[in-house]
Design a protein around this motif. Structure first.
Motif, PDB file in Angstrom:
ATOM      1  N   ALA A  94      23.951 -20.055  -8.685  1.00 52.23           N
ATOM      2  CA  ALA A  94      24.246 -21.311  -9.368  1.00 52.23           C
ATOM      3  C   ALA A  94      22.993 -21.830 -10.059  1.00 52.23           C
ATOM      4  O   ALA A  94      21.870 -21.405  -9.759  1.00 52.23           O
ATOM      5  CB  ALA A  94      24.770 -22.344  -8.377  1.00 52.23           C
ATOM      6  N   VAL A 128      25.535 -29.200 -10.580  1.00 56.26           N
ATOM      7  CA  VAL A 128      25.421 -27.795 -10.199  1.00 56.26           C
ATOM      8  C   VAL A 128      26.539 -27.016 -10.870  1.00 56.26           C
ATOM      9  O   VAL A 128      27.708 -27.402 -10.805  1.00 56.26           O
ATOM     10  CB  VAL A 128      25.495 -27.614  -8.667  1.00 56.26           C
ATOM     11  CG1 VAL A 128      25.568 -26.134  -8.305  1.00 56.26           C
ATOM     12  CG2 VAL A 128      24.283 -28.254  -7.997  1.00 56.26           C
ATOM     13  N   ALA A 129      26.178 -25.925 -11.527  1.00 53.17           N
ATOM     14  CA  ALA A 129      27.156 -25.045 -12.173  1.00 53.17           C
ATOM     15  C   ALA A 129      26.988 -23.636 -11.600  1.00 53.17           C
ATOM     16  O   ALA A 129      25.881 -23.092 -11.589  1.00 53.17           O
ATOM     17  CB  ALA A 129      26.953 -25.030 -13.690  1.00 53.17           C
ATOM     18  N   LEU A 130      28.102 -23.077 -11.116  1.00 54.68           N
ATOM     19  CA  LEU A 130      28.060 -21.714 -10.606  1.00 54.68           C
ATOM     20  C   LEU A 130      27.915 -20.731 -11.753  1.00 54.68           C
ATOM     21  O   LEU A 130      28.306 -21.017 -12.889  1.00 54.68           O
ATOM     22  CB  LEU A 130      29.330 -21.400  -9.813  1.00 54.68           C
ATOM     23  CG  LEU A 130      29.581 -22.244  -8.566  1.00 54.68           C
ATOM     24  CD1 LEU A 130      30.864 -21.772  -7.884  1.00 54.68           C
ATOM     25  CD2 LEU A 130      28.416 -22.174  -7.597  1.00 54.68           C
ATOM     26  N   THR A 135      27.954 -14.040  -9.489  1.00 52.14           N
ATOM     27  CA  THR A 135      28.457 -14.229  -8.132  1.00 52.14           C
ATOM     28  C   THR A 135      29.303 -13.014  -7.731  1.00 52.14           C
ATOM     29  O   THR A 135      30.144 -12.553  -8.489  1.00 52.14           O
ATOM     30  CB  THR A 135      29.290 -15.518  -8.047  1.00 52.14           C
ATOM     31  OG1 THR A 135      28.428 -16.636  -8.289  1.00 52.14           O
ATOM     32  CG2 THR A 135      29.945 -15.664  -6.686  1.00 52.14           C
ATOM     33  N   GLU A 152      34.322 -23.462  -5.159  1.00 54.27           N
ATOM     34  CA  GLU A 152      34.126 -24.885  -5.405  1.00 54.27           C
ATOM     35  C   GLU A 152      33.450 -25.546  -4.206  1.00 54.27           C
ATOM     36  O   GLU A 152      32.570 -26.402  -4.357  1.00 54.27           O
ATOM     37  CB  GLU A 152      35.458 -25.567  -5.711  1.00 54.27           C
ATOM     38  CG  GLU A 152      35.391 -27.091  -5.858  1.00 54.27           C
ATOM     39  CD  GLU A 152      34.457 -27.581  -6.958  1.00 54.27           C
ATOM     40  OE1 GLU A 152      34.128 -28.782  -6.959  1.00 54.27           O
ATOM     41  OE2 GLU A 152      34.047 -26.773  -7.824  1.00 54.27           O
ATOM     42  N   ARG A 155      29.887 -24.683  -4.430  1.00 53.32           N
ATOM     43  CA  ARG A 155      29.204 -25.489  -5.452  1.00 53.32           C
ATOM     44  C   ARG A 155      28.862 -26.875  -4.906  1.00 53.32           C
ATOM     45  O   ARG A 155      27.743 -27.387  -5.104  1.00 53.32           O
ATOM     46  CB  ARG A 155      30.097 -25.637  -6.687  1.00 53.32           C
ATOM     47  CG  ARG A 155      29.405 -26.309  -7.872  1.00 53.32           C
ATOM     48  CD  ARG A 155      30.388 -26.682  -8.961  1.00 53.32           C
ATOM     49  NE  ARG A 155      31.273 -27.749  -8.517  1.00 53.32           N
ATOM     50  CZ  ARG A 155      30.919 -29.040  -8.484  1.00 53.32           C
ATOM     51  NH1 ARG A 155      29.699 -29.423  -8.842  1.00 53.32           N
ATOM     52  NH2 ARG A 155      31.783 -29.955  -8.069  1.00 53.32           N
ATOM     53  N   PHE A 158      25.928 -26.580  -2.549  1.00 49.69           N
ATOM     54  CA  PHE A 158      24.688 -26.480  -3.325  1.00 49.69           C
ATOM     55  C   PHE A 158      24.250 -27.870  -3.791  1.00 49.69           C
ATOM     56  O   PHE A 158      23.079 -28.244  -3.701  1.00 49.69           O
ATOM     57  CB  PHE A 158      24.909 -25.602  -4.555  1.00 49.69           C
ATOM     58  CG  PHE A 158      24.678 -24.127  -4.341  1.00 49.69           C
ATOM     59  CD1 PHE A 158      23.520 -23.662  -3.747  1.00 49.69           C
ATOM     60  CD2 PHE A 158      25.613 -23.204  -4.770  1.00 49.69           C
ATOM     61  CE1 PHE A 158      23.296 -22.312  -3.566  1.00 49.69           C
ATOM     62  CE2 PHE A 158      25.402 -21.838  -4.594  1.00 49.69           C
ATOM     63  CZ  PHE A 158      24.242 -21.394  -3.989  1.00 49.69           C
ATOM     64  N   GLU A 159      25.213 -28.626  -4.324  1.00 46.37           N
ATOM     65  CA  GLU A 159      24.899 -29.944  -4.871  1.00 46.37           C
ATOM     66  C   GLU A 159      24.344 -30.868  -3.792  1.00 46.37           C
ATOM     67  O   GLU A 159      23.376 -31.607  -4.017  1.00 46.37           O
ATOM     68  CB  GLU A 159      26.153 -30.545  -5.499  1.00 46.37           C
ATOM     69  CG  GLU A 159      25.913 -31.832  -6.263  1.00 46.37           C
ATOM     70  CD  GLU A 159      27.145 -32.287  -7.006  1.00 46.37           C
ATOM     71  OE1 GLU A 159      27.738 -33.304  -6.578  1.00 46.37           O
ATOM     72  OE2 GLU A 159      27.520 -31.620  -7.998  1.00 46.37           O
TER      73      GLU A 159
END
Length: 204
Positions: A94, A128-130, A135, A152, A155, A158-159
């Motif tokens: 990401a 955050v963008a995957l 991946t 999702e 993601r 991660f955020e």
């Protein structure tokens, strides 16, 4: 005496002339732009000062997940309770983007006093963008819809990690402050201060 008077008159005339020349030739005080112009230019600079960070995480889901990282526990438990005998591994990549939400920035975030300006930065924004092309889902019994849901959740995890990373946030803040200070100095301000609060009634 007459000579002395003449000398004094010459000196007085020279002093007056020097004073007039200094007044006429001294640098003019900088003409500072209006608040609306400052805000718009700060928004433009801030758009270029987003901190980009590449991230990756190996996610494993099994029938009895044992997660030690609380942020990722939700990802693993989701797989456990959603699937029959879930299994598989995923390496998720990401990009995180940290910057200030300058859409909410206006003249109320500035206070100028002469050539000094105080700046109240807007809230930090984290996106955050995957990277789906990088991946990799390995040995998985997830269908496409379940895979999308799992990614999702990854993601969002991660955020949350990035939001709690004070080191990254401080790095993004310092980068934005350097760029904005440089802009404001070129606009004619002599002193730029980034503050947590503006004096009551001083905004604008």
């Amino acid at each position: 005496m007459a000579n002395l008077s003449r000398v004094l008159s010459v000196l007085a005339a020279a002093a007056v002339g020097a004073l007039v020349a200094w007044v006429l030739l001294r640098p003019a005080a900088p003409k500072l732009p209006d608040s609306a112009t400052v805000v718009e230019q700060m928004r433009e600079v801030a758009r270029l000062e987003t901190l980009d960070v590449a991230l990756y995480k190996k996610v494993t889901f099994t029938p009895e997940p044992a997660a030690t990282d609380a942020l990722w526990k939700d990802v693993l438990l989701w797989a456990s309770y959603t699937l029959q005998n879930p299994h598989g591994r995923a390496i998720v990549f990401a990009d995180a983007h940290l910057g200030f939400d300058f859409q909410r920035f206006d003249a109320s975030h500035l206070h100028a006093s002469g050539t000094r300006v105080d700046v109240l930065l807007p809230p930090m924004e984290v996106r955050v963008a995957l990277r789906p092309g990088e991946t990799e889902i390995i040995d998985s019994n997830l269908d496409s819809a379940q895979t999308a849901q799992l990614l999702e959740k990854a993601r969002l995890a991660f955020e949350q990690e990035v939001r709690q990373d004070t080191r990254l946030q401080e790095k993004a803040r310092q980068s934005a402050e350097r760029a904005l200070r440089g802009l404001l100095l070129t606009l004619g301000f002599r002193e730029v201060r980034f503050v947590d609060t503006l004096p009551l009634g001083a905004a604008g």
